[in-house]
Scaffold this active site. Structure first.
Site, PDB file in Angstrom:
ATOM      1  N   SER A   1     -35.484  10.416  44.388  1.00  0.00           N
ATOM      2  CA  SER A   1     -35.754  11.429  44.548  1.00  0.00           C
ATOM      3  C   SER A   1     -36.921  11.376  44.595  1.00  0.00           C
ATOM      4  O   SER A   1     -37.711  10.516  45.617  1.00  0.00           O
ATOM      5  CB  SER A   1     -35.300  12.853  44.363  1.00  0.00           C
ATOM      6  OG  SER A   1     -35.021  13.989  44.914  1.00  0.00           O
TER       7      SER A   1
ATOM      8  N   ASP B   1     -25.760  11.903  51.236  1.00  0.00           N
ATOM      9  CA  ASP B   1     -27.282  13.008  50.653  1.00  0.00           C
ATOM     10  C   ASP B   1     -27.077  13.582  51.738  1.00  0.00           C
ATOM     11  O   ASP B   1     -27.410  14.062  53.404  1.00  0.00           O
ATOM     12  CB  ASP B   1     -28.286  12.473  50.803  1.00  0.00           C
ATOM     13  CG  ASP B   1     -29.598  13.204  50.212  1.00  0.00           C
ATOM     14  OD1 ASP B   1     -28.918  13.894  49.755  1.00  0.00           O
ATOM     15  OD2 ASP B   1     -29.853  12.270  49.208  1.00  0.00           O
TER      16      ASP B   1
ATOM     17  N   HIS C   1     -26.546  12.791  46.830  1.00  0.00           N
ATOM     18  CA  HIS C   1     -28.355  12.619  46.046  1.00  0.00           C
ATOM     19  C   HIS C   1     -28.071  11.793  44.803  1.00  0.00           C
ATOM     20  O   HIS C   1     -29.147  11.436  44.242  1.00  0.00           O
ATOM     21  CB  HIS C   1     -28.546  14.153  46.669  1.00  0.00           C
ATOM     22  CG  HIS C   1     -29.871  13.786  46.141  1.00  0.00           C
ATOM     23  ND1 HIS C   1     -30.866  13.038  47.116  1.00  0.00           N
ATOM     24  CD2 HIS C   1     -31.194  14.128  45.549  1.00  0.00           C
ATOM     25  CE1 HIS C   1     -31.889  12.955  46.820  1.00  0.00           C
ATOM     26  NE2 HIS C   1     -32.298  13.728  45.167  1.00  0.00           N
TER      27      HIS C   1
END
Length: 443
Positions: free
Chosen positions: A250, A357, A392
């Site tokens: 991330s 995501d 994610h």
């Protein structure tokens, strides 16, 4: 990179409840299973010696919060006298389809049953049950993030807040710096560092905010901090300074790309669900997340937080959604200035992304980096693992699937991470060994 695990005695798998007339279970046994292993190990779960056509319910459970346990169940038919999870899909249960480790990731919190699990939450209990629900086989297995002999130590040098993990074999070792995301501290990075060290890499789980004495939030973090980490590692006797890489997820994936483009000593980059452009701090959007040589780096979407919240309200959008990021991605000049110069990375790059995501538009953000690498004639290998249906939360495999919605520990915003537990689990199961292979080939 395979490890041989100790195998428990098959005789210990059985529960002696089968009388002379209970042909369904009297010869039943689990195929040999280890007594302990790493959490990322794929197991071959098989029940042998069953009557053809017998129905068997497999249950996997581990201790949870007080009064609860984590449990998954699935019912199978022993068509050929056995049940093999590498071959058979359940008739019903916690997961669907053929999945050797479906019982591991599909566990959910349920009320605890006395005697069902070991007290240690790292120990999972596998039972096989007959049509009445009676358990006739039982096996306990301890799942760990650290292999035997891996050493870990806190680092209190060069102003770093870090944990060093070193394999049991003599070094110097290929080494990975491991970076978490916008949640700060040692979340994500410590577990990944443990597993990589168990696979032969020295690792530095490196916190960069959210823990004393570091900054409390992701706000103007100097890249010189990471330069000190590289210098400290390069001088460590367990580390091969010619084989240092970086891995992050991330915002940590964004950072991994940025560090690789800034410091030539980093010879491989793994970026989970990253961005190829730089974003502001969290939650201080009026400042950059990163600085270099005393200057804030150009950032997409940098503005006072009140202005950002007003833009979201006017558009009827929530923060931390792909649609919110689109509010600034139309500004091509700003995007060009904020794009990470990934062509400067001195080694191969692996991108791992989920096409569902819902936190940020990861495929699009990764695309900025991929196009730049192609346009600039990047000299090293580039690999991209992209998973349909995954969101994610792609990480290490065979653990309880993380929630697809969660509360950000810094901003306290409720976030939709996207994907489904099944798709996320299968993306992790596929990408993890391929990531390990990438690092073996690269370092």
């Amino acid at each position: 990179m395979r490890r041989t695990l100790p195998v428990g005695r098959a005789a210990r798998n059985s529960i002696d409840r089968a009388g002379p007339g209970s042909g369904t279970v009297q010869h039943a046994r689990f195929a040999p299973l280890p007594a302990h292993g790493l959490v990322d190990e794929t197991l071959h779960l098989r029940v042998e010696g069953l009557e053809p056509g017998a129905r068997v319910r497999l249950r996997l459970a581990s201790a949870g919060a007080p009064g609860t346990m984590w449990m998954a169940e699935a019912t199978f038919v022993a068509d050929a006298g056995d049940v093999d999870l590498t071959r058979d899909a359940p008739l019903e249960g916690s997961y669907a389809g053929v999945d050797p480790m479906g019982l591991f990731w599909s566990r959910a919190a349920v009320p605890g049953v006395p005697g069902e699990t070991a007290a240690d939450p790292a120990v999972v209990t596998l039972t096989a049950r007959d049509a009445s629900g009676q358990a006739f086989l039982r096996h306990e297995l301890r799942r760990s993030f650290l292999a035997a002999g891996v050493r870990q130590a806190s680092v209190d040098a060069a102003g770093l807040v870090a944990r060093l993990f070193t394999p049991p074999a003599r070094g110097p070792h290929p080494t990975m710096i491991v970076l978490g995301g916008s949640d700060g501290g040692f979340r994500w990075c410590s577990e990944v560092a443990s597993l990589l060290a168990s696979r032969g890499f020295a690792t530095l789980a490196l916190a960069y905010f959210g823990i004393e004495p570091l900054p409390p939030t992701l706000d103007r973090i100097p890249l010189e901090y990471f330069e000190r980490a590289i210098d400290w590692l390069s001088a460590h006797p367990a580390v091969d300074p010619r084989r240092i890489g970086v891995i992050g997820a991330s915002r940590g994936g964004e950072l991994a790309l940025l560090l690789g483009a800034t410091f030539p000593a980093l010879r491989a980059v793994v970026a989970y669900v990253p961005s190829g452009i730089l974003w502001p701090g969290v939650p201080q959007m009026d400042h950059a997340a990163w600085t270099w040589q005393g200057r804030e780096l150009p950032t997409a979407g940098q503005m006072p937080l009140a202005d950002w919240q007003r833009m979201l309200a006017d558009a009827g959008l929530q923060d931390d959604t792909p649609e919110a990021y689109q509010l600034v991605l139309h500004d091509l000049g700003m995007i060009e200035a904020a794009t990470i110069p990934v062509e400067r990375i001195h080694g191969p790059i692996l991108f791992i992304t989920g096409r569902d995501d819902r936190l940020w538009p990861c495929e699009q953000l990764t695309g900025f980096a991929l196009r730049r690498l192609q346009e600039r004639g990047f000299a090293h290998r580039v690999e991209h693992l992209s998973y349909g249906g995954a969101g994610h939360a792609i990480g290490w495999p065979h653990v309880i699937a993380p929630a697809t919605r969660t509360t950000h520990p810094v901003t306290r915003a409720v976030m939709d991470l996207g994907g489904t537990p099944a798709a996320n689990a299968r993306a992790a199961a596929d990408s993890w060994p391929r990531m390990l292979d990438f690092l073996q080939r690269s370092l």
